[in-house]
Write an enzyme that holds these catalytic residues in place. Sequence first.
Site, mmCIF file in Angstrom:
data_model
loop_
_atom_site.group_PDB
_atom_site.id
_atom_site.type_symbol
_atom_site.label_atom_id
_atom_site.label_comp_id
_atom_site.label_asym_id
_atom_site.label_seq_id
_atom_site.Cartn_x
_atom_site.Cartn_y
_atom_site.Cartn_z
ATOM 1 N N ASP A 199 30.738 30.336 44.612
ATOM 2 C CA ASP A 199 29.872 31.233 45.371
ATOM 3 C C ASP A 199 30.116 30.942 46.850
ATOM 4 O OD1 ASP A 199 27.585 32.929 46.170
ATOM 5 O OD2 ASP A 199 27.063 32.805 44.055
ATOM 6 N N HIS A 272 30.519 37.263 47.182
ATOM 7 C CA HIS A 272 30.083 35.851 47.102
ATOM 8 C C HIS A 272 31.274 34.918 47.252
ATOM 9 C CE1 HIS A 272 25.854 36.453 46.282
ATOM 10 N NE2 HIS A 272 26.174 37.434 45.461
ATOM 11 N N GLU A 337 26.573 42.156 43.772
ATOM 12 C CA GLU A 337 26.288 42.132 45.208
ATOM 13 C C GLU A 337 27.565 42.088 46.067
ATOM 14 O OE1 GLU A 337 22.002 39.929 45.255
ATOM 15 O OE2 GLU A 337 23.719 38.640 44.856
HETATM 16 C C1 ACM Z 1 22.477 38.061 40.748
HETATM 17 O O1 ACM Z 1 21.325 37.591 40.707
HETATM 18 N N1 ACM Z 1 23.013 38.414 41.901
HETATM 19 C C2 ACM Z 1 23.277 38.198 39.557
#
Ligand code: ACM
Length: 531
Positions: A199, A272, A337
Site C-alpha cells: 500500500d 495505493h 480507490e
Molecule cells: C477499501 O477499503 N478501500 C477496500
Amino acid sequence: MQRFIVFLSVCLLLVGCGKPKPIVVIPEPVDCTPKKGAFVINNETYLCFDNLEESGREFSKVVSDGFKQLLKVNLNLGDEDSQRNNYILFELNDKSDDNLGEEGYTLVVKRNRVIAKANTPAGLFYAYQTLLQLTYPSQLANEKKMEIPCCKITDKPRFAYRGAHLDVSRHFFDVNFVKHYIDIMAAYKLNKFHWHLTDDHGWRIQIDRYPELTKIGAWRPERSSWDTLHPVLPEEPCTYGGYYTKAQIRDIVEYAAARHIDIIPEIEIPGHCSAILATYPQYACDDYPYTVAVGPYWPPKAIMCAGNDDVLTFYKNVLDEVAELFPYPYIHIGGDEAFNDNWQVCPKCQQRIADKHLADETDLQRWLMNEIEQHLTTLGKKAIMWDDIVSDDMVNKCAVMCWQGLDVAKTAAKHGNEVILCPTSHCYFNFYQADPETEPLAMTGLITLEKAYSFDPVPEGLTKEQQKKILGGQCNLWTEFINTPEQAEYMLLPRLCALAECVWTPADKKDYKNFTQRLDYHKPFLPTANQ
Ligand code: ACM
Ligand code: ZN
C-alpha cells in the site's frame, strides 16, 4: 424437620456435584444434543489417532501441544483400539460421509471416551477446536478435574470462505504477530487469511527481481505524531517499517496450512502505490516527488501509469514471484480507490486508450486489471479484485471482494462472478466498536458487536444459482490507526467471534443474546499477543 434437613442436604450435594456444564461453542454448531454426564480429562487420558497417515503427524502435534498449552495436561499418545477407559480418538472416515462435506465433523462425548470423526483433516481440526471450547466452563469453575459435558455434535460450515484480513502496510506487524493472528482465526474456524502486503505506507514482501522495493519502499520516517499530513522531508531518516523475507513467508504459509488456513496475498494495482513510486518514480504518469506515505492518509493522485509497458512488466514479474510463494490459487490484485486524475492528462495513458479503443479512464483500469488477470491465468492462478471493478457491463471473470455494500455484491453475483463480502457496514473492524468519546482513536464509523453479529453475506433478491456465487465473508483490519499488536487485538476481538458465527452457523440458528452468553465463557480465553 429431620426429613427437611435430609432433603436440603441432598439438594446441596447435587449443587456441589455441579450442574451439567453448559455447551458454549463459538461458532454455534449446526446440531448439538446435550447428554447426561461428563468426560473427565486427566493424566490418565489417552489421545488416539486413526487413519490419519501423512497429515497425522503434524495434526497429533498440534493437538497434543494445544492440550498442553490450554489445559496444562500432557496427554498420553496411544493407538486407536485401546480398551482404555478414558481416551479421545480422532478418526478420518474410511468412507466419506456426504453429510459432512469437506470441513464438517461429528463429535461424540461419552463418559469414558470422546470420538471425533470427519472426512478430512480440516474437519478433524475443527472437531479439536470445538473440544477445546467445551472445556471452558470447567476451566473457569477452577475444579480439580477437567470436565467435558457429554453431547453429540454434528457440524459443518455455512460458507467455504471464512476470512480475516490484516493490513501490514499502514503499520508493520512481525512474524510472531502474524502467526498469533492465524491462531486466533483457527480457534474460531476461519480458513482464509487475506494478507494486505502492499500500500502507500510500505511495501512488505521481498521480491528478488526488485530489491529496492524493500530497501526503499518498506521504510518511512518515524513520527512522534502519526496524525500528521506534512510530507516527508529530504533530511528525515526513514527508519520505521519492515518487510517479510521469502523464508519468513514460506514459514508462515506452512504454519497457516497446518491450521487449515489458506493465505491470499494482496498486491495493490494500480492505486495505493506511493511505496512503489517512491522507489521507482519512472512508473508514475507525472514527476511528483512521491515518498512512502506518512500519516493515516495518502496522496490520492498516486497511480501507476497504465500507458507505460514497463509498468505491466513490473507487475507481471512481481506476481510471478508472489505466485511461487503462495500455493492457494487466488491472488488479490486490489483495484480499489484508483483515482485516475493523472491518467486523464497523461499522454501515454491517453495513447493507450486510443490504441485499445477504450471508452475512458475507467475502461483503461478494466483493461489493465484484465491484462494482469490474464497473466495470473497463465500461472494457474485466479484473481480477486475489490468491487470497484464491478459495473453493469463488466467483463472480468475475477472473484469480487465487496466492501462497498450488498448491492454491488448482487450485481457481481448476477454477472456470474464469485463474490466475497466484507461490507464497511458490518466487517470493518478498524471502525469504532463503541462510543468514540470513550474509545482510542479509530477510523470513523461505528460497528458494535451486535452490528457485526447481524451480518449476513447473502444479499436479498438472488436466485438459488446466483446465491451459490457467494463464497462467504471476512472481516477487515486496516491499520491506519492500529500500530501495536495489543491495539490490533483490541479492535479484532470479540468482533471476530461474531463474524465467525456469521460465516459458519446456519442463519436460522443465530441468536445474539445466546451468543453473548457463550462469549462470556470465551473472554478469559481470548488469546492475547503477549501470551
Ligand atoms: C477499501 O477499503 N478501500 C477496500
Ligand atoms: Zn500515464
